[in-house]
Design an enzyme around this catalytic site. Structure first.
Site, PDB file in Angstrom:
ATOM      1  CE1 TYR A 159      -4.176   1.391  -0.335  1.00  0.00           C
ATOM      2  CE2 TYR A 159      -3.629   2.693   1.605  1.00  0.00           C
ATOM      3  CZ  TYR A 159      -4.461   2.431   0.535  1.00  0.00           C
ATOM      4  OH  TYR A 159      -5.573   3.215   0.320  1.00  0.00           O
ATOM      5  CE  LYS A 166      -7.299   6.001   0.668  1.00  0.00           C
ATOM      6  NZ  LYS A 166      -8.293   6.816  -0.049  1.00  0.00           N
TER       7      LYS A 166
HETATM    8  P1  NDP Z   1     -12.406   3.640  -8.657  1.00  0.00           P
HETATM    9  O1  NDP Z   1     -11.262   3.375  -9.570  1.00  0.00           O
HETATM   10  O2  NDP Z   1     -13.737   3.181  -9.051  1.00  0.00           O
HETATM   11  O3  NDP Z   1     -12.461   5.189  -8.270  1.00  0.00           O
HETATM   12  C1  NDP Z   1     -11.334   6.017  -8.143  1.00  0.00           C
HETATM   13  C2  NDP Z   1     -11.760   7.353  -8.632  1.00  0.00           C
HETATM   14  O4  NDP Z   1     -10.746   8.358  -8.390  1.00  0.00           O
HETATM   15  C3  NDP Z   1     -12.016   7.359 -10.140  1.00  0.00           C
HETATM   16  O5  NDP Z   1     -13.338   7.751 -10.408  1.00  0.00           O
HETATM   17  C4  NDP Z   1     -11.019   8.377 -10.655  1.00  0.00           C
HETATM   18  O6  NDP Z   1     -11.496   9.089 -11.771  1.00  0.00           O
HETATM   19  C5  NDP Z   1     -10.882   9.283  -9.444  1.00  0.00           C
HETATM   20  N1  NDP Z   1      -9.769  10.206  -9.623  1.00  0.00           N
HETATM   21  C6  NDP Z   1      -8.457   9.917  -9.781  1.00  0.00           C
HETATM   22  N2  NDP Z   1      -7.762  11.048 -10.018  1.00  0.00           N
HETATM   23  C7  NDP Z   1      -8.676  12.070  -9.993  1.00  0.00           C
HETATM   24  C8  NDP Z   1      -8.584  13.476 -10.162  1.00  0.00           C
HETATM   25  N3  NDP Z   1      -7.422  14.090 -10.418  1.00  0.00           N
HETATM   26  N4  NDP Z   1      -9.725  14.223 -10.061  1.00  0.00           N
HETATM   27  C9  NDP Z   1     -10.912  13.639  -9.814  1.00  0.00           C
HETATM   28  N5  NDP Z   1     -11.066  12.304  -9.657  1.00  0.00           N
HETATM   29  C10 NDP Z   1      -9.943  11.538  -9.748  1.00  0.00           C
HETATM   30  O7  NDP Z   1     -11.933   2.965  -7.266  1.00  0.00           O
HETATM   31  P2  NDP Z   1     -12.561   2.823  -5.807  1.00  0.00           P
HETATM   32  O8  NDP Z   1     -14.021   2.942  -5.856  1.00  0.00           O
HETATM   33  O9  NDP Z   1     -11.919   1.617  -5.262  1.00  0.00           O
HETATM   34  O10 NDP Z   1     -11.926   4.079  -5.039  1.00  0.00           O
HETATM   35  C11 NDP Z   1     -12.678   5.072  -4.375  1.00  0.00           C
HETATM   36  C12 NDP Z   1     -12.026   5.391  -3.037  1.00  0.00           C
HETATM   37  O11 NDP Z   1     -12.126   4.249  -2.185  1.00  0.00           O
HETATM   38  C13 NDP Z   1     -10.549   5.743  -3.078  1.00  0.00           C
HETATM   39  O12 NDP Z   1     -10.307   6.802  -2.168  1.00  0.00           O
HETATM   40  C14 NDP Z   1      -9.888   4.477  -2.565  1.00  0.00           C
HETATM   41  O13 NDP Z   1      -8.620   4.729  -1.987  1.00  0.00           O
HETATM   42  C15 NDP Z   1     -10.907   4.055  -1.534  1.00  0.00           C
HETATM   43  N6  NDP Z   1     -10.804   2.680  -1.060  1.00  0.00           N
HETATM   44  C16 NDP Z   1     -10.909   1.628  -1.941  1.00  0.00           C
HETATM   45  C17 NDP Z   1     -10.820   0.333  -1.492  1.00  0.00           C
HETATM   46  C18 NDP Z   1     -10.919  -0.825  -2.434  1.00  0.00           C
HETATM   47  O14 NDP Z   1     -10.582  -1.933  -2.048  1.00  0.00           O
HETATM   48  N7  NDP Z   1     -11.364  -0.653  -3.649  1.00  0.00           N
HETATM   49  C19 NDP Z   1     -10.595   0.034  -0.064  1.00  0.00           C
HETATM   50  C20 NDP Z   1     -10.535   1.205   0.778  1.00  0.00           C
HETATM   51  C21 NDP Z   1     -10.619   2.469   0.280  1.00  0.00           C
HETATM   52  P3  NDP Z   1     -10.620   9.041 -13.170  1.00  0.00           P
HETATM   53  O15 NDP Z   1     -10.489   7.610 -13.558  1.00  0.00           O
HETATM   54  O16 NDP Z   1     -11.434   9.871 -14.087  1.00  0.00           O
HETATM   55  O17 NDP Z   1      -9.290   9.666 -12.889  1.00  0.00           O
HETATM   56  C1  N5H Z   2      -2.767  -3.286  -0.053  1.00  0.00           C
HETATM   57  C2  N5H Z   2      -3.496  -3.052  -1.120  1.00  0.00           C
HETATM   58  C3  N5H Z   2      -3.062  -3.453  -2.491  1.00  0.00           C
HETATM   59  C4  N5H Z   2      -1.910  -2.594  -3.044  1.00  0.00           C
HETATM   60  C5  N5H Z   2      -2.223  -1.127  -3.178  1.00  0.00           C
HETATM   61  C6  N5H Z   2      -3.229  -0.605  -3.882  1.00  0.00           C
HETATM   62  C7  N5H Z   2      -3.627   0.794  -3.855  1.00  0.00           C
HETATM   63  C8  N5H Z   2      -4.609   1.274  -4.578  1.00  0.00           C
HETATM   64  C9  N5H Z   2      -5.122   2.678  -4.531  1.00  0.00           C
HETATM   65  C10 N5H Z   2      -4.776   3.579  -5.690  1.00  0.00           C
HETATM   66  C11 N5H Z   2      -5.775   4.708  -5.668  1.00  0.00           C
HETATM   67  C12 N5H Z   2      -4.795   2.841  -7.026  1.00  0.00           C
HETATM   68  C13 N5H Z   2      -4.278   3.614  -8.201  1.00  0.00           C
HETATM   69  O1  N5H Z   2      -4.006   4.802  -8.119  1.00  0.00           O
HETATM   70  C14 N5H Z   2      -4.135   2.850  -9.489  1.00  0.00           C
HETATM   71  C15 N5H Z   2      -3.491   3.669 -10.609  1.00  0.00           C
HETATM   72  O2  N5H Z   2      -2.084   3.693 -10.466  1.00  0.00           O
HETATM   73  C16 N5H Z   2      -3.802   3.012 -11.975  1.00  0.00           C
HETATM   74  N1  N5H Z   2      -5.239   2.953 -12.249  1.00  0.00           N
HETATM   75  C17 N5H Z   2      -5.918   3.954 -12.885  1.00  0.00           C
HETATM   76  O3  N5H Z   2      -5.376   4.976 -13.268  1.00  0.00           O
HETATM   77  C18 N5H Z   2      -7.409   3.744 -13.061  1.00  0.00           C
HETATM   78  C19 N5H Z   2      -7.701   3.711 -14.556  1.00  0.00           C
HETATM   79  C20 N5H Z   2      -8.145   4.870 -12.332  1.00  0.00           C
HETATM   80  C21 N5H Z   2      -9.642   4.763 -12.452  1.00  0.00           C
HETATM   81  O4  N5H Z   2      -7.802   4.751 -10.949  1.00  0.00           O
HETATM   82  C22 N5H Z   2      -7.653   5.885 -10.203  1.00  0.00           C
HETATM   83  N2  N5H Z   2      -7.407   5.672  -8.897  1.00  0.00           N
HETATM   84  O5  N5H Z   2      -7.716   6.984 -10.675  1.00  0.00           O
HETATM   85  C23 N5H Z   2      -4.791  -2.277  -0.989  1.00  0.00           C
HETATM   86  C24 N5H Z   2      -6.032  -3.033  -1.420  1.00  0.00           C
HETATM   87  C25 N5H Z   2      -6.166  -4.324  -0.627  1.00  0.00           C
HETATM   88  C26 N5H Z   2      -7.291  -2.139  -1.145  1.00  0.00           C
HETATM   89  C27 N5H Z   2      -7.403  -0.929  -2.044  1.00  0.00           C
HETATM   90  C28 N5H Z   2      -7.531  -1.163  -3.497  1.00  0.00           C
HETATM   91  C29 N5H Z   2      -7.376   0.294  -1.451  1.00  0.00           C
HETATM   92  C30 N5H Z   2      -7.580   1.610  -2.118  1.00  0.00           C
HETATM   93  O6  N5H Z   2      -7.275   2.640  -1.488  1.00  0.00           O
HETATM   94  O7  N5H Z   2      -8.102   1.678  -3.241  1.00  0.00           O
END
Ligand code: NDP
Ligand code: N5H
Length: 258
Positions: A159, A166
């Site tokens: 992470y 976070k």
């Molecule tokens: P998604 O990929 O569905 O959502 C991430 C969102 O972040 C996308 O809609 C992306 O939009 C947006 N984003 C990234 N950069 C920008 C930017 N510059 N301006 C506006 N929006 C932006 O993933 P999740 O639903 O998993 O993530 C939502 C939240 O939940 C995050 O804060 C994540 O850390 C948190 N979370 C997720 C967990 C998981 O297991 N999935 C666990 C715990 C927390 P775009 O693609 O257009 O950039």
């Molecule tokens: C311990 C873990 C697994 C390892 C870490 C994962 C962290 C994920 C969070 C971030 C936000 C992911 C991320 O930024 C991915 C990007 O580099 C590439 N993806 C993209 O650009 C896509 C297209 C867009 C939609 O994504 C975003 N973010 O803009 C953590 C997991 C067990 C839990 C988890 C997944 C946590 C979390 O914070 O999301």
């Protein structure tokens, strides 16, 4: 539903990328409780996806606007637009995070300055940037909810930089709750357990993380977008009126384990 008092409230949902997004789970819970939704998305790439999803919410005439949270101008324009269209907002769900892929593996110690600044900007500062503007539209008080993860409280493998982001987000929730409380605005976070979303895609070992939760979490299962959505609904509702500066773990109890 009466107890919730969410019906007819204007709530902004930021961060729907597709139907797997946690933001979409939140949107559905809020929609079912009768809220009026305003969606914001980052890239135009996602605009159509959000429009298509919003169209599936029966009777919901959602406002859909672009908002890249790295740009103060974009945030100002977006909320000016919201003000023009609805006047007052009552809630905001911030579901946004980003870190470069190379910063989500290996050692945290190898994080670059550019990667750090970008991730902290999008994943942590954006809550403050948005709260600053949104509070002006919360003239009847309001509720701000953001999403965090256990990796901000303790070391979770891979992470890395997101854990530091976070931790900054979690502290921001506490400081913002104190700043905005006098205006009747509450600020809380939900610490979600792992959910397979677009962000989680391509992350090595995600399957084994889900499996470990299934084996060890008190509830012996993983959580869903719906469960996070319903907790967000609770935090947006009158049922949580005495709660601010708090973090609620929606993780099947995994956080209690040592
Ligand atoms: P998604 O990929 O569905 O959502 C991430 C969102 O972040 C996308 O809609 C992306 O939009 C947006 N984003 C990234 N950069 C920008 C930017 N510059 N301006 C506006 N929006 C932006 O993933 P999740 O639903 O998993 O993530 C939502 C939240 O939940 C995050 O804060 C994540 O850390 C948190 N979370 C997720 C967990 C998981 O297991 N999935 C666990 C715990 C927390 P775009 O693609 O257009 O950039
Ligand atoms: C311990 C873990 C697994 C390892 C870490 C994962 C962290 C994920 C969070 C971030 C936000 C992911 C991320 O930024 C991915 C990007 O580099 C590439 N993806 C993209 O650009 C896509 C297209 C867009 C939609 O994504 C975003 N973010 O803009 C953590 C997991 C067990 C839990 C988890 C997944 C946590 C979390 O914070 O999301």
């Amino acid at each position: 539903m009466e107890l919730l008092n969410v019906k007819g409230k204007n709530i902004v949902v930021m961060g729907v990328a597709n139907q797997r997004s946690i933001a979409w789970g939140i949107a559905r819970s809020l929609h079912n409780a009768g809220a009026n939704l305003i969606f914001t998305y980052a890239g135009e790439r996602l605009g159509q996806s959000v429009r298509d999803l919003a169209a599936t919410l029966e009777g919901q005439n959602a406002i859909i606007l672009p908002c890249d949270v790295t740009s103060d101008e974009d945030i100002a324009r977006c909320f000016a637009d919201i003000k023009e269209q609805v006047g007052t907002i009552h809630g905001l769900a911030h579901c946004i995070a980003f870190a470069n892929k190379e910063d989500l593996k290996g050692g945290y110690v190898d994080t670059s300055r550019e990667g750090f600044v970008l991730s902290l900007d999008i994943s942590a500062y954006s809550l403050t940037a948005v709260a600053k503007v949104a509070k002006e539209l919360m003239t009847d008080g309001g509720s701000i909810v953001t999403l965090t993860y256990l990796g901000g409280e303790r070391v979770v493998k891979n992470y890395n930089l997101m854990g530091v982001a976070k931790a900054a987000l979690d502290a921001s929730v506490r400081y913002l709750s104190n700043d905005l409380g006098a205006q009747g605005i509450r600020v809380n976070s939900i610490s979600a357990g792992p959910i397979r979303t677009l962000s989680a895609k391509g992350i090595g070992e995600f399957n084994s993380i889900l499996k470990e939760i299934e084996e060890k979490a008190p509830l012996r299962r993983n959580v869903t977008q719906e469960e996070v959505g319903d907790t967000a609904l609770f935090l947006m509702s009158d049922l949580s009126r005495g709660i601010t500066g708090e973090n609620i773990h929606v993780d099947a109890g995994y956080h209690v384990l040592g």
